[in-house]
Design a protein around this motif. Structure first.
Motif, PDB file in Angstrom:
ATOM      1  N   THR A   5       0.870  -1.176   0.000  1.00 15.70           N
ATOM      2  CA  THR A   5       0.000   0.000   0.000  1.00 15.70           C
ATOM      3  C   THR A   5       0.907   1.226   0.000  1.00 15.70           C
ATOM      4  O   THR A   5       2.111   1.132   0.248  1.00 15.70           O
ATOM      5  CB  THR A   5      -0.896   0.048   1.251  1.00 15.70           C
ATOM      6  N   MET A 159      -6.015   5.290   0.441  1.00 17.33           N
ATOM      7  CA  MET A 159      -6.577   4.947  -0.868  1.00 17.33           C
ATOM      8  C   MET A 159      -7.162   6.167  -1.559  1.00 17.33           C
ATOM      9  O   MET A 159      -6.940   6.391  -2.755  1.00 17.33           O
ATOM     10  CB  MET A 159      -7.641   3.862  -0.701  1.00 17.33           C
ATOM     11  N   TRP A 168      -2.294   5.465  -6.670  1.00 11.80           N
ATOM     12  CA  TRP A 168      -2.902   4.175  -6.347  1.00 11.80           C
ATOM     13  C   TRP A 168      -3.681   3.692  -7.565  1.00 11.80           C
ATOM     14  O   TRP A 168      -4.621   4.341  -8.012  1.00 11.80           O
ATOM     15  CB  TRP A 168      -3.838   4.308  -5.151  1.00 11.80           C
ATOM     16  N   TRP A 175      -7.745  -2.472  -6.189  1.00 10.98           N
ATOM     17  CA  TRP A 175      -8.639  -1.612  -5.409  1.00 10.98           C
ATOM     18  C   TRP A 175      -9.653  -2.391  -4.586  1.00 10.98           C
ATOM     19  O   TRP A 175      -9.921  -2.062  -3.429  1.00 10.98           O
ATOM     20  CB  TRP A 175      -9.369  -0.652  -6.355  1.00 10.98           C
TER      21      TRP A 175
END
Length: 212
Positions: A5, A159, A168, A175
């Motif tokens: 992430t 996110m 992202w 996702w």
């Protein structure tokens, strides 16, 4: 197939020698050719990469590796010592242990006059950088009491920020899984329920309060 992430990626200073090893900057095709990956969230764990494998008696397979899984590493021991010492007695004898890990990574050492709260966060961040993809982070988050917030608040914020600045990848593969974590994580997911079989055998046992 573990992917990073932006929370993890952004923990690393630019000069941290671990970043591009832990988070691989390229992918390898079946024929062995490499191609660069520009988007961070499409990258994968690089700690167990193919070029490090001893292939004697082992046929390469995309789902398996000949590399041994790390059960306990010295850097983990150092960081456990730093955390325990800081919580019990303060930073005085804790800084040296975390600095050994940071020195090996090529990043700035922490000052000896650091305060307890700041060192606590530095240790938590260092465990993320050093031990990522080694199946330890969930247990760290549970121990620190931050598991639910990390997956429902912090991950969601990362996110949305990553979507806004296009760092992202919003494709389904990158996702949907983290999004599901932000929507479905509950406090009970920190612990396993006691199996029904055990409850039936020992009637004095009570089910974990989160799973009643």
């Amino acid at each position: 197939f573990g992917a990073p992430t932006l929370i993890l990626y952004d923990l690393y200073p630019e000069n941290d020698l671990r970043r591009d090893v832990s988070i691989c900057t390229y992918k390898v095709a079946a024929n062995g050719s490499q191609s660069k990956l520009s988007n961070i969230t499409t990258r994968n764990c690089g700690k167990f990469r193919r070029e490090w494998e001893d292939l004697r008696g082992f046929t390469p397979n995309k789902n398996y590796t000949a590399l041994n899984w790390p059960i306990l590493r010295y850097s983990d021991v150092l960081l456990m010592h730093a955390e325990a010492e800081n919580e019990a007695n303060g930073p005085a004898n804790a800084v040296a242990s975390i600095n050994k890990v940071r020195e090996r990574a090529g990043i700035e050492l922490l000052p000896t006059n650091i305060d307890q709260a700041t060192l606590r966060q530095e240790i938590r961040d260092e465990r993320g950088r050093e031990l990522c993809f080694e199946a330890l982070h969930k247990f760290d988050l549970v121990r620190w009491g931050t598991y639910v917030k990390a997956l429902t608040v912090d991950l969601k914020a990362a996110m949305e920020a990553g979507k806004a600045d296009k760092r992202w990848n919003t494709g389904a593969n990158y996702w949907q899984t983290p999004e599901a974590l932000t929507l479905n994580t509950e406090a009970k997911h920190q612990f396993w329920p006691i199996p029904e079989k055990e409850l039936a055998v020992n009637t004095l046992l009570e089910q974990n309060s989160y799973w009643k």
